[in-house]
Each structure stands twice: as structure tokens, then as C-alpha cells.
Motif scaffolding. Structure first.
Motif, PDB file in Angstrom:
ATOM      1  N   ALA A 185      -0.720   4.980  -6.208  1.00 48.87           N
ATOM      2  CA  ALA A 185      -1.447   3.715  -6.178  1.00 48.87           C
ATOM      3  C   ALA A 185      -0.570   2.651  -5.520  1.00 48.87           C
ATOM      4  O   ALA A 185       0.653   2.780  -5.474  1.00 48.87           O
ATOM      5  N   PRO A 186      -1.192   1.580  -5.010  1.00 47.07           N
ATOM      6  CA  PRO A 186      -0.409   0.498  -4.412  1.00 47.07           C
ATOM      7  C   PRO A 186       0.353  -0.301  -5.471  1.00 47.07           C
ATOM      8  O   PRO A 186       0.036  -0.247  -6.657  1.00 47.07           O
ATOM      9  N   LEU A 187       1.359  -1.039  -5.013  1.00 46.64           N
ATOM     10  CA  LEU A 187       2.113  -1.907  -5.912  1.00 46.64           C
ATOM     11  C   LEU A 187       1.199  -2.977  -6.503  1.00 46.64           C
ATOM     12  O   LEU A 187       0.269  -3.451  -5.844  1.00 46.64           O
ATOM     13  N   ASP A 188       1.473  -3.341  -7.749  1.00 49.93           N
ATOM     14  CA  ASP A 188       0.714  -4.420  -8.382  1.00 49.93           C
ATOM     15  C   ASP A 188       1.023  -5.736  -7.681  1.00 49.93           C
ATOM     16  O   ASP A 188       2.095  -5.924  -7.103  1.00 49.93           O
ATOM     17  N   VAL A 189       0.077  -6.667  -7.772  1.00 54.99           N
ATOM     18  CA  VAL A 189       0.227  -7.988  -7.163  1.00 54.99           C
ATOM     19  C   VAL A 189       0.296  -9.030  -8.264  1.00 54.99           C
ATOM     20  O   VAL A 189      -0.534  -9.032  -9.169  1.00 54.99           O
ATOM     21  N   TYR A 190       1.300  -9.907  -8.181  1.00 52.26           N
ATOM     22  CA  TYR A 190       1.409 -10.996  -9.142  1.00 52.26           C
ATOM     23  C   TYR A 190       0.456 -12.120  -8.766  1.00 52.26           C
ATOM     24  O   TYR A 190       0.297 -12.449  -7.580  1.00 52.26           O
ATOM     25  N   GLU A 191      -0.160 -12.719  -9.769  1.00 49.28           N
ATOM     26  CA  GLU A 191      -0.852 -13.981  -9.560  1.00 49.28           C
ATOM     27  C   GLU A 191       0.228 -15.019  -9.317  1.00 49.28           C
ATOM     28  O   GLU A 191       1.358 -14.875  -9.784  1.00 49.28           O
ATOM     29  N   TYR A 192      -0.101 -16.064  -8.596  1.00 54.82           N
ATOM     30  CA  TYR A 192       0.880 -17.119  -8.359  1.00 54.82           C
ATOM     31  C   TYR A 192       0.164 -18.450  -8.227  1.00 54.82           C
ATOM     32  O   TYR A 192      -1.045 -18.508  -8.033  1.00 54.82           O
ATOM     33  N   ARG A 193       0.931 -19.501  -8.333  1.00 54.38           N
ATOM     34  CA  ARG A 193       0.437 -20.833  -8.023  1.00 54.38           C
ATOM     35  C   ARG A 193       1.625 -21.653  -7.537  1.00 54.38           C
ATOM     36  O   ARG A 193       2.782 -21.280  -7.721  1.00 54.38           O
ATOM     37  N   VAL A 194       1.310 -22.773  -6.919  1.00 53.26           N
ATOM     38  CA  VAL A 194       2.332 -23.670  -6.407  1.00 53.26           C
ATOM     39  C   VAL A 194       2.273 -24.954  -7.221  1.00 53.26           C
ATOM     40  O   VAL A 194       1.198 -25.525  -7.411  1.00 53.26           O
ATOM     41  N   THR A 197       0.845  -1.193   0.000  1.00 51.11           N
ATOM     42  CA  THR A 197       0.000   0.000   0.000  1.00 51.11           C
ATOM     43  C   THR A 197       0.880   1.243   0.000  1.00 51.11           C
ATOM     44  O   THR A 197       1.835   1.339   0.771  1.00 51.11           O
ATOM     45  N   ASN A 198       0.557   2.196  -0.879  1.00 51.66           N
ATOM     46  CA  ASN A 198       1.336   3.430  -0.928  1.00 51.66           C
ATOM     47  C   ASN A 198       1.091   4.270   0.320  1.00 51.66           C
ATOM     48  O   ASN A 198      -0.023   4.366   0.809  1.00 51.66           O
ATOM     49  N   LYS A 238      -1.252  -7.811 -11.545  1.00 47.80           N
ATOM     50  CA  LYS A 238      -2.573  -7.192 -11.611  1.00 47.80           C
ATOM     51  C   LYS A 238      -2.585  -5.940 -10.745  1.00 47.80           C
ATOM     52  O   LYS A 238      -2.135  -5.968  -9.606  1.00 47.80           O
ATOM     53  N   PRO A 239      -3.087  -4.834 -11.287  1.00 46.61           N
ATOM     54  CA  PRO A 239      -3.171  -3.624 -10.449  1.00 46.61           C
ATOM     55  C   PRO A 239      -4.202  -3.783  -9.342  1.00 46.61           C
ATOM     56  O   PRO A 239      -5.189  -4.495  -9.490  1.00 46.61           O
ATOM     57  N   ARG A 240      -3.941  -3.095  -8.230  1.00 49.16           N
ATOM     58  CA  ARG A 240      -4.881  -3.096  -7.108  1.00 49.16           C
ATOM     59  C   ARG A 240      -5.539  -1.730  -7.031  1.00 49.16           C
ATOM     60  O   ARG A 240      -4.969  -0.731  -7.447  1.00 49.16           O
ATOM     61  N   LYS A 241      -6.697  -1.702  -6.452  1.00 51.53           N
ATOM     62  CA  LYS A 241      -7.391  -0.422  -6.263  1.00 51.53           C
ATOM     63  C   LYS A 241      -7.131   0.091  -4.872  1.00 51.53           C
ATOM     64  O   LYS A 241      -6.805  -0.652  -3.974  1.00 51.53           O
ATOM     65  N   GLY A 242      -7.287   1.380  -4.693  1.00 47.91           N
ATOM     66  CA  GLY A 242      -7.130   1.967  -3.372  1.00 47.91           C
ATOM     67  C   GLY A 242      -5.844   2.736  -3.244  1.00 47.91           C
ATOM     68  O   GLY A 242      -4.925   2.589  -4.038  1.00 47.91           O
ATOM     69  N   ALA A 243      -5.805   3.581  -2.219  1.00 51.39           N
ATOM     70  CA  ALA A 243      -4.601   4.372  -1.981  1.00 51.39           C
ATOM     71  C   ALA A 243      -4.219   4.293  -0.536  1.00 51.39           C
ATOM     72  O   ALA A 243      -4.957   3.903   0.298  1.00 51.39           O
TER      73      ALA A 243
END
Length: 146
Positions: free
Chosen positions: A121-130, A112-113, A141-146
């Protein structure tokens, strides 16, 4: 005759679009999931990028850690202000924050910024899997919110 001359050119232009992309959208990393801790760690991952007929090896980075619920969080290191690269815990006056040295941008551990600093804006979040105990990184993926 015109169709006979145009078909090879159309096929030449459309061929890259029709090619099978193969391995999917997730890139394997060398990071074992059981080695991920609550401290953000830099994880580099390399993949082949194809632009039309040109292929190149591209290396990207994610900041990876487990949150308080034990879930994996993978953050993009690209600052949302001007695209510089953020680092974890490198600003001595703001410990345990992501810090952008270009214009002194700050983000909390969850990406979060921090209000009053340049990022909007906050840092983007990577999708992931194991898979087989190893982390695989997907698209950011971009996130919403500040």
C-alpha cells in the motif's frame, strides 16, 4: 451503600475520558511554509501523549515537500510492509525514491508503492494546516490504491 462505594471507582475509571484535550489534533513544527521546497525534507514534531494517567513526550517524523502544483505533501515515514522507517533518496540504484532498508521496499516521491517490491500500500498522508506561516501536522490517514 453499594452505589456510594461504586461511584468513586467509576469516577476514577472515567475521569481521563472526561478531561479536556486542549490544543486540538494538530502539532506545531518549526518548519516555515515558505522554506518547503520540492525536495522531500524530514520534519520532526513532538507532542505530549497521554495514556490514562501517564504522560510522555513522543517525537514523530513526516517527509514534507511541495508538489508540482505548489501544494504541501506530508508523508508518514512508516513502511506499509512491516512498519520500518523509509528514507528519501538513500538507495543509489533507485534515486529519487523513498527506500525501506528492511526488505528493500520502494515508494515513488508521492508515496505510491512501487510494484514488485514488498510494500502492499502507499505511504500514509498526514493532514496539515498552516498557522502563522508555520506547518502544523495532524493525523496520518491511509491512502487507497497500489
Amino acid at each position: 451503600m453499594a452505589a456510594g462505594m461504586l461511584m468513586p471507582m467509576v469516577r476514577f475509571a472515567v475521569d481521563p475520558v472526561l478531561q479536556d484535550k486542549g490544543g486540538g489534533d494538530f502539532v506545531p513544527t518549526d518548519k516555515k511554509v515558505d522554506e518547503i521546497t520540492t525536495e522531500p525534507t524530514r520534519v520532526d514534531f513532538t507532542f505530549t501523549q497521554k495514556d490514562a494517567w501517564y504522560e510522555s513526550e513522543v517525537t514523530n517524523t513526516a517527509w514534507v515537500y511541495k508538489d508540482e502544483k505548489g501544494e504541501i505533501v506530508a508523508l508518514s515515514p512508516v513502511c506499509k510492509h512491516l512498519g520500518c522507517t523509509v528514507d528519501w533518496n538513500t538507495d543509489k540504484s533507485n534515486p529519487n525514491h523513498f527506500f525501506c532498508p528492511c526488505h528493500y521496499g520502494l515508494y515513488t516521491k508521492d508515496g505510491t508503492n512501487v510494484p514488485g517490491t514488498p510494500p502492499t500500500a502507499p505511504l500514509d498522508v498526514y493532514e496539515y494546516r498552516v498557522k502563522d506561516g508555520y506547518l502544523q501536522i495532524g493525523k496520518a490517514k491511509p491512502r487507497k490504491g497500489a
